[in-house]
Design a protein around this motif. Structure first.
Motif, PDB file in Angstrom:
ATOM      1  N   ALA A 106     -17.375 -43.456  64.564  1.00  9.94           N
ATOM      2  CA  ALA A 106     -16.699 -44.539  64.727  1.00  9.94           C
ATOM      3  C   ALA A 106     -17.394 -45.477  65.955  1.00  9.94           C
ATOM      4  O   ALA A 106     -17.637 -46.603  65.651  1.00  9.94           O
ATOM      5  CB  ALA A 106     -15.282 -44.362  65.240  1.00  9.94           C
ATOM      6  N   ARG A 107     -18.020 -44.714  66.743  1.00 10.84           N
ATOM      7  CA  ARG A 107     -18.655 -45.628  68.027  1.00 10.84           C
ATOM      8  C   ARG A 107     -19.894 -46.174  67.446  1.00 10.84           C
ATOM      9  O   ARG A 107     -20.233 -47.165  67.725  1.00 10.84           O
ATOM     10  CB  ARG A 107     -18.888 -44.526  69.113  1.00 10.84           C
ATOM     11  CG  ARG A 107     -17.815 -44.612  70.340  1.00 10.84           C
ATOM     12  CD  ARG A 107     -18.249 -44.084  71.495  1.00 10.84           C
ATOM     13  NE  ARG A 107     -18.202 -42.606  71.473  1.00 10.84           N
ATOM     14  CZ  ARG A 107     -17.472 -41.762  71.657  1.00 10.84           C
ATOM     15  NH1 ARG A 107     -16.077 -42.138  71.897  1.00 10.84           N
ATOM     16  NH2 ARG A 107     -17.500 -40.711  71.526  1.00 10.84           N
ATOM     17  N   GLN A 108     -20.618 -45.181  66.746  1.00  9.95           N
ATOM     18  CA  GLN A 108     -22.090 -45.719  66.182  1.00  9.95           C
ATOM     19  C   GLN A 108     -21.605 -46.915  65.228  1.00  9.95           C
ATOM     20  O   GLN A 108     -22.417 -47.929  65.500  1.00  9.95           O
ATOM     21  CB  GLN A 108     -22.509 -44.646  65.327  1.00  9.95           C
ATOM     22  CG  GLN A 108     -23.312 -43.830  66.208  1.00  9.95           C
ATOM     23  CD  GLN A 108     -23.508 -42.429  65.651  1.00  9.95           C
ATOM     24  OE1 GLN A 108     -23.783 -42.353  64.285  1.00  9.95           O
ATOM     25  NE2 GLN A 108     -23.903 -41.293  66.109  1.00  9.95           N
TER      26      GLN A 108
ATOM     27  N   LYS B 116     -13.196 -28.842  62.551  1.00 11.12           N
ATOM     28  CA  LYS B 116     -14.107 -29.557  63.249  1.00 11.12           C
ATOM     29  C   LYS B 116     -13.594 -30.331  64.587  1.00 11.12           C
ATOM     30  O   LYS B 116     -14.517 -30.773  65.183  1.00 11.12           O
ATOM     31  CB  LYS B 116     -15.074 -30.384  62.415  1.00 11.12           C
ATOM     32  CG  LYS B 116     -15.667 -29.705  61.317  1.00 11.12           C
ATOM     33  CD  LYS B 116     -16.887 -30.204  60.529  1.00 11.12           C
ATOM     34  CE  LYS B 116     -17.154 -31.682  60.305  1.00 11.12           C
ATOM     35  NZ  LYS B 116     -18.111 -31.910  59.408  1.00 11.12           N
ATOM     36  N   GLY B 117     -12.338 -30.549  64.535  1.00 12.39           N
ATOM     37  CA  GLY B 117     -11.684 -31.496  65.458  1.00 12.39           C
ATOM     38  C   GLY B 117     -12.166 -33.017  65.223  1.00 12.39           C
ATOM     39  O   GLY B 117     -12.534 -33.380  64.073  1.00 12.39           O
ATOM     40  N   TYR B 118     -11.980 -33.718  66.314  1.00 15.10           N
ATOM     41  CA  TYR B 118     -11.794 -35.258  66.061  1.00 15.10           C
ATOM     42  C   TYR B 118     -13.312 -35.784  66.670  1.00 15.10           C
ATOM     43  O   TYR B 118     -13.681 -36.815  66.485  1.00 15.10           O
ATOM     44  CB  TYR B 118     -10.647 -36.111  66.908  1.00 15.10           C
ATOM     45  CG  TYR B 118      -9.727 -35.972  66.134  1.00 15.10           C
ATOM     46  CD1 TYR B 118      -9.311 -36.482  64.913  1.00 15.10           C
ATOM     47  CD2 TYR B 118      -8.427 -35.197  66.965  1.00 15.10           C
ATOM     48  CE1 TYR B 118      -8.093 -36.401  64.435  1.00 15.10           C
ATOM     49  CE2 TYR B 118      -7.364 -35.129  66.303  1.00 15.10           C
ATOM     50  CZ  TYR B 118      -6.966 -35.662  65.208  1.00 15.10           C
ATOM     51  OH  TYR B 118      -5.894 -35.658  64.582  1.00 15.10           O
ATOM     52  N   GLY B 119     -14.082 -35.002  67.406  1.00 11.28           N
ATOM     53  CA  GLY B 119     -15.262 -35.389  68.136  1.00 11.28           C
ATOM     54  C   GLY B 119     -16.163 -36.060  67.290  1.00 11.28           C
ATOM     55  O   GLY B 119     -16.589 -37.371  67.455  1.00 11.28           O
ATOM     56  N   TRP B 120     -16.520 -35.450  66.192  1.00  9.11           N
ATOM     57  CA  TRP B 120     -17.690 -36.033  65.194  1.00  9.11           C
ATOM     58  C   TRP B 120     -17.281 -37.398  64.656  1.00  9.11           C
ATOM     59  O   TRP B 120     -18.148 -38.261  64.443  1.00  9.11           O
ATOM     60  CB  TRP B 120     -18.068 -34.947  64.004  1.00  9.11           C
ATOM     61  CG  TRP B 120     -16.614 -34.718  63.205  1.00  9.11           C
ATOM     62  CD1 TRP B 120     -15.692 -33.662  63.567  1.00  9.11           C
ATOM     63  CD2 TRP B 120     -16.611 -35.350  61.835  1.00  9.11           C
ATOM     64  NE1 TRP B 120     -14.773 -33.847  62.375  1.00  9.11           N
ATOM     65  CE2 TRP B 120     -15.190 -34.590  61.391  1.00  9.11           C
ATOM     66  CE3 TRP B 120     -17.029 -36.450  61.068  1.00  9.11           C
ATOM     67  CZ2 TRP B 120     -14.752 -34.675  60.135  1.00  9.11           C
ATOM     68  CZ3 TRP B 120     -16.691 -36.547  60.051  1.00  9.11           C
ATOM     69  CH2 TRP B 120     -15.394 -35.865  59.313  1.00  9.11           C
ATOM     70  N   ILE B 121     -15.824 -37.348  64.354  1.00  8.10           N
ATOM     71  CA  ILE B 121     -15.383 -38.853  63.936  1.00  8.10           C
ATOM     72  C   ILE B 121     -15.463 -39.789  64.768  1.00  8.10           C
ATOM     73  O   ILE B 121     -15.746 -41.103  64.533  1.00  8.10           O
ATOM     74  CB  ILE B 121     -13.937 -38.276  63.022  1.00  8.10           C
ATOM     75  CG1 ILE B 121     -14.053 -38.733  61.541  1.00  8.10           C
ATOM     76  CG2 ILE B 121     -13.006 -39.030  63.636  1.00  8.10           C
ATOM     77  CD1 ILE B 121     -12.957 -38.292  60.814  1.00  8.10           C
TER      78      ILE B 121
ATOM     79  N   ILE C 298      -8.692 -47.526  61.175  1.00  8.13           N
ATOM     80  CA  ILE C 298      -8.724 -46.276  60.360  1.00  8.13           C
ATOM     81  C   ILE C 298     -10.150 -46.170  59.997  1.00  8.13           C
ATOM     82  O   ILE C 298     -10.731 -47.077  59.277  1.00  8.13           O
ATOM     83  CB  ILE C 298      -7.802 -46.626  58.968  1.00  8.13           C
ATOM     84  CG1 ILE C 298      -6.172 -46.499  59.362  1.00  8.13           C
ATOM     85  CG2 ILE C 298      -8.205 -45.580  58.082  1.00  8.13           C
ATOM     86  CD1 ILE C 298      -5.530 -46.995  58.025  1.00  8.13           C
ATOM     87  N   VAL C 299     -10.550 -44.953  60.589  1.00 12.53           N
ATOM     88  CA  VAL C 299     -12.110 -44.746  60.416  1.00 12.53           C
ATOM     89  C   VAL C 299     -12.362 -44.117  59.164  1.00 12.53           C
ATOM     90  O   VAL C 299     -13.733 -43.904  58.957  1.00 12.53           O
ATOM     91  CB  VAL C 299     -12.668 -44.154  61.735  1.00 12.53           C
ATOM     92  CG1 VAL C 299     -12.326 -45.027  62.898  1.00 12.53           C
ATOM     93  CG2 VAL C 299     -11.868 -42.973  61.908  1.00 12.53           C
ATOM     94  N   ARG C 300     -11.494 -43.290  58.700  1.00 12.78           N
ATOM     95  CA  ARG C 300     -11.755 -42.382  57.363  1.00 12.78           C
ATOM     96  C   ARG C 300     -10.578 -42.243  56.791  1.00 12.78           C
ATOM     97  O   ARG C 300      -9.445 -42.023  57.220  1.00 12.78           O
ATOM     98  CB  ARG C 300     -12.415 -41.309  57.932  1.00 12.78           C
ATOM     99  CG  ARG C 300     -13.124 -40.340  56.720  1.00 12.78           C
ATOM    100  CD  ARG C 300     -13.851 -39.190  57.306  1.00 12.78           C
ATOM    101  NE  ARG C 300     -15.050 -39.634  57.814  1.00 12.78           N
ATOM    102  CZ  ARG C 300     -16.102 -38.944  57.395  1.00 12.78           C
ATOM    103  NH1 ARG C 300     -16.161 -38.261  56.447  1.00 12.78           N
ATOM    104  NH2 ARG C 300     -17.286 -39.512  57.656  1.00 12.78           N
TER     105      ARG C 300
ATOM    106  N   SER D 183     -20.865 -49.998  67.432  1.00  5.37           N
ATOM    107  CA  SER D 183     -22.030 -50.593  68.265  1.00  5.37           C
ATOM    108  C   SER D 183     -22.863 -51.084  67.345  1.00  5.37           C
ATOM    109  O   SER D 183     -23.529 -52.003  67.581  1.00  5.37           O
ATOM    110  CB  SER D 183     -22.733 -49.327  69.190  1.00  5.37           C
ATOM    111  OG  SER D 183     -23.180 -48.558  68.452  1.00  5.37           O
ATOM    112  N   ALA D 184     -23.105 -50.690  66.053  1.00  5.72           N
ATOM    113  CA  ALA D 184     -24.174 -51.239  64.977  1.00  5.72           C
ATOM    114  C   ALA D 184     -23.619 -52.633  64.553  1.00  5.72           C
ATOM    115  O   ALA D 184     -24.334 -53.371  64.555  1.00  5.72           O
ATOM    116  CB  ALA D 184     -24.144 -50.431  63.745  1.00  5.72           C
ATOM    117  N   SER D 185     -22.108 -52.673  64.537  1.00  3.07           N
ATOM    118  CA  SER D 185     -21.487 -54.047  64.205  1.00  3.07           C
ATOM    119  C   SER D 185     -21.602 -54.834  65.054  1.00  3.07           C
ATOM    120  O   SER D 185     -21.394 -56.316  65.032  1.00  3.07           O
ATOM    121  CB  SER D 185     -20.398 -53.734  63.291  1.00  3.07           C
ATOM    122  OG  SER D 185     -19.349 -53.273  64.213  1.00  3.07           O
TER     123      SER D 185
END
Ligand SMILES: Nc1ncnc2c1ncn2[C@@H]1O[C@H](COP(=O)(O)OP(=O)(O)OP(=O)(O)O)[C@@H](O)[C@H]1O
Ligand SMILES: [Mg+2]
Lengths: 463, 258
Positions: free
Chosen positions: B250-252, B241-246, B226-228, B255-257
């Motif tokens: 989530a990918r960022q 806006k679609g799912y792209g931005w979310i 669950i990302v948001r 990768s940050a973690s």
């Protein structure tokens, strides 16, 4: 081989005694018929798996067991002893104890005018000409040694005769009780059913056991003659105990426009072979060959059909459903022969099977031999398991796993039962099948779990 | 105590991790919507809640009404009050709809120590619920879902829910494949069943359904997480806006973690 010869010896001793005992009461034609049949049996003996018709059924235990003819000292039944096998709404009930007609517990009086039901033995003299005309006339004792053996010992069974144009709405119930003595016994029920032009009847052959589970062998033959435009339903129920051997042949002779339905239910017995052999010998005949077999433990249930289309414009439909649990083995061998003159034949064959456990097994074999050029023949077989999606759907609504299985099995078997049009018979059979299913649905979850586990481990091996 | 508490749920199917640590708490009376791209694990979550055995839980726990849901079989979960409306309802030839539904209701009543209903007692209740879903009684004499249109199947799911009266209903894309009239009927049926004692999880791709069934919370599931989470406005944002931005976000985070 020596064992086998010794076993055939016991049939020879039986036959010699039998001939002596029945010498005075047997007309010459019947003596000749028996002698010829026994000679044929001696010539060929029991079939082996090398015989194409017996490929999936090993007879070695049958051969090894010293069955002797059940002649006398059968227990006497009272009507109340038979309550468990009572069919509501039957026109008549004929009871046979170890192959012999038991008049005192039978009820033959309720049948309409123009209908004769009785023990065959009682009618042999009275109706000599009709019986001589039909008995043994259709059965092929050359093809099948069990038919030969039955004919050699043909003495009693059911005699059913429906006069021209007579309609019997209610079923005629033939109850065959195998009682168990201390040693293995064999019986040879021999039935003759003749339905004259435009007559109508439904006949139930019901094989049950009474007493302890000692091996018993029922080797039965029924010749069913459906004359022009006759409508006949025949229902065979095998539900003897788990040490029983039941071999039966239903030989159907269909005249022009006759309509016959054969329903076979194999539920009991250790080793069971049911032959259904209709010959569509007149134009426009229709034959439904419907079957259900339910096996568990080490049961072996062999369904063998030989459907012969002889004349044009006939239709045959075979539908068999099988349910096999534990180590049970089922066979569906459906042979269709379309003879040269049988143009416009429409033959269809379907066999569906559910395997409930990993060790359960089914051999299904269609065999079409077509000598006419304008015919329509189709066949299909499926082998599967209880549908996991359906099972989960039912369970997700609160229905227990055992109950969900029972419902799905009932739906699967119900397909076959719904083809029985006669309501009293369908109700009767439904209750019998429901009882049988209860024993499976309880056993199944354990069996299936082991299947699932084994499958998973074998996947890992593959990877 | 919350009606449903999902903590750090990890689920594998066929050796692949599909759910990668879900936390979700739902109180009685609430409606939660779960949205997310194809294959993100929405149906997997629904199936695990209704205890499908082929979904293997490798970590985490689920408390339903304070009880360990993961210890329950599908039929036990159902009897405790979990109901899932299937994304793809199953056809079962040879079992009549009405008979099936009465068997299910009686299994649940028996579990709860209530008397079983015979056909005479069942029919009035059944008819009333049929009316709610505007369904033809004739359908009920047929086999379960056999030969039903897509819309009829979905309505049949909600009919079952209306008869079985669960504490937690999970609707897995009940809206997809419905025309606008059927959607209104289904939404009306669902809304009629909203109650302070009952919670719902509405899985959908589209805002359209949420115009009718207004959720209290919206969660976005991406790649098993669950990302948001937010209110009904989150669904509107996704719609525009679609799912792209979310997914990018989530990918960022992932990768940050890492
Ligand atoms: N039985 C299964 N075996 C193997 N993989 C599966 C199985 N069921 C689901 N998956 C995989 O798990 C992932 C999640 O599937 P799931 O059905 O939960 O997604 P979803 O969010 O419901 O998608 P959709 O919006 O398309 O319905 C997908 O990649 C799917 O291919
Ligand atoms: Mg899905």
């Amino acid at each position: 081989m020596a064992v086998e010869a010794a076993q055939l010896e016991s049939y020879l001793e039986d036959f010699t005694d039998f001939v002596k005992e029945t010498a005075n009461e047997t007309p010459q034609w019947l003596r000749d018929l028996r002698d010829a049949a026994f000679a044929r049996f001696c010539e060929v003996g029991f079939p082996t798996v090398r015989d194409e018709d017996w490929r999936f059924t090993n007879l070695s235990t049958l051969r090894r067991t010293p069955f002797r003819l059940a002649r006398s000292n059968a227990p006497r039944f009272s009507v109340s002893d038979l309550a468990a096998w009572h069919m509501k709404g039957a026109a008549a009930r004929l009871v046979f104890v170890d192959g012999r007609f038991a008049a005192q517990v039978s009820a033959c009086d309720g049948v309409p005018q123009g209908v004769t039901v009785n023990g065959l033995h009682n009618e042999i003299e009275r109706r000599a000409s009709t019986i001589a005309e039909h008995l043994g006339r259709y059965l092929n004792t050359e093809r099948d040694p069990f038919c030969a053996l039955n004919t050699a010992f043909a003495e009693d069974g059911a005699y059913v005769h429906i006069d021209r144009g007579v309609v019997v709405e209610q079923p005629i119930h033939l109850l065959f009780i195998s009682t168990s003595g201390t040693t293995p016994a064999v019986t040879y029920p021999r039935n003759l059913i003749v339905v004259e032009d435009e007559g109508q009847a439904s006949i139930v052959e019901d094989y049950v056991s009474f007493g302890a589970e000692t091996p018993a062998f029922s080797n039965a033959v029924t010749e069913l003659v459906a004359r022009g435009s006759a409508t006949v339903a025949h229902i065979m129920i095998e539900r003897e105990h788990m040490q029983s051997y039941n071999f039966s042949t239903l030989r159907i002779e269909q005249a022009r426009s006759a309509n016959v339905a054969s329903h076979s239910l194999l539920l009991g017995g250790a080793l069971v072979r049911n032959n259904v052999h209709p010959v569509l010998a007149g134009e426009g005949g229709e034959c439904l060959i419907n079957g259900l077999f339910i096996g568990s433990r080490h049961q072996h249930l062999d369904n063998y059909m030989l459907v012969e289309h002889v004349r044009p414009h006939c239709a045959s439909r075979q539908f068999y459903n099988g349910v096999l649990d534990e180590q049970a083995h089922g066979v569906f061998h459906g042979r269709i022969i379309v003879h040269k003159d049988a143009q416009k034949t429409d033959a269809k064959q379907t066999n569906r099977n559910l395997l409930l456990a990993d060790d359960a097994q089914i051999d299904t074999k269609p065999q079409l031999e077509i000598y006419a050029d304008d015919v329509k023949c189709t066949h299909g077989a499926t082998i599967g398991q209880i549908e996991e999606n359906a099972l989960f759907y039912l369970r997700s609504r609160g229905i227990s796993e055992a109950e969900a299985r029972r419902l799905l099995l009932e739906a699967f078997t119900g397909e076959c039962l719904d083809r029985i049009k006669e309501e009293p018979v369908r109700d009767y059979v439904h209750a019998v099948v429901e009882q049988r299913l209860l024993t499976l649905a309880i056993a199944a979850p354990v069996a299936l779990k082991s299947v699932r586990e084994e499958r998973e481990s074998s996947w890992e091996e593959v990877e | 105590m919350s009606l449903l508490e999902i903590r750090n749920l990890h689920v594998q199917v066929g050796g692949h991790e599909i759910l990668k640590g879900i936390d979700l708490t739902i109180d009685a009376g609430e409606v939660h919507s779960i949205m997310g791209p194809n294959g993100s694990g929405k149906s997997t979550l629904a199936q695990v809640l209704s205890r499908r055995e082929s979904y293997e839980v490798t970590e985490g726990e689920i408390l339903f009404d304070g009880k360990d849901l993961l210890a329950m079989k599908p039929e036990e979960a159902a009897c405790e009050g979990v109901f899932m409306a299937f994304q793809y309802p199953v056809e079962i030839p040879g079992i009549g709809n009405a008979y099936f539904l009465r068997s299910a209701l009686n299994a649940i009543r028996k579990y709860r120590g209530l008397d079983e209903l015979d056909a005479v007692d069942f029919i009035p209740l059944f008819r009333e619920r049929l009316k709610l879903l505007e369904m033809d009684e004739k359908l009920m004499n047929r086999s379960v879902n056999e030969g039903f249109s897509g819309g009829e199947k979905k309505r049949n799911e909600i009919l079952q829910m209306a008869v079985l009266e669960p504490k937690l209903a999970i609707l897995d894309e009940t809206d997809s494949g419905l025309d606008i009239d059927a959607l209104r009927i289904v939404a009306h049926g669902v809304n009629a069943l909203r109650a302070p004692s009952r919670a719902m999880i509405v899985v959908t791709h589209y805002q359209r359904l949420l115009d009718y069934i207004v959720p209290d919370f919206v969660h976005v599931l991406v790649d098993g997480r669950i990302v948001r989470s937010g209110g009904p406005e989150l669904a509107l944002e996704l719609e525009s806006k679609g799912y792209g931005w979310i997914e990018d976000e989530a990918r960022q985070v992932a990768s940050a973690s890492a």
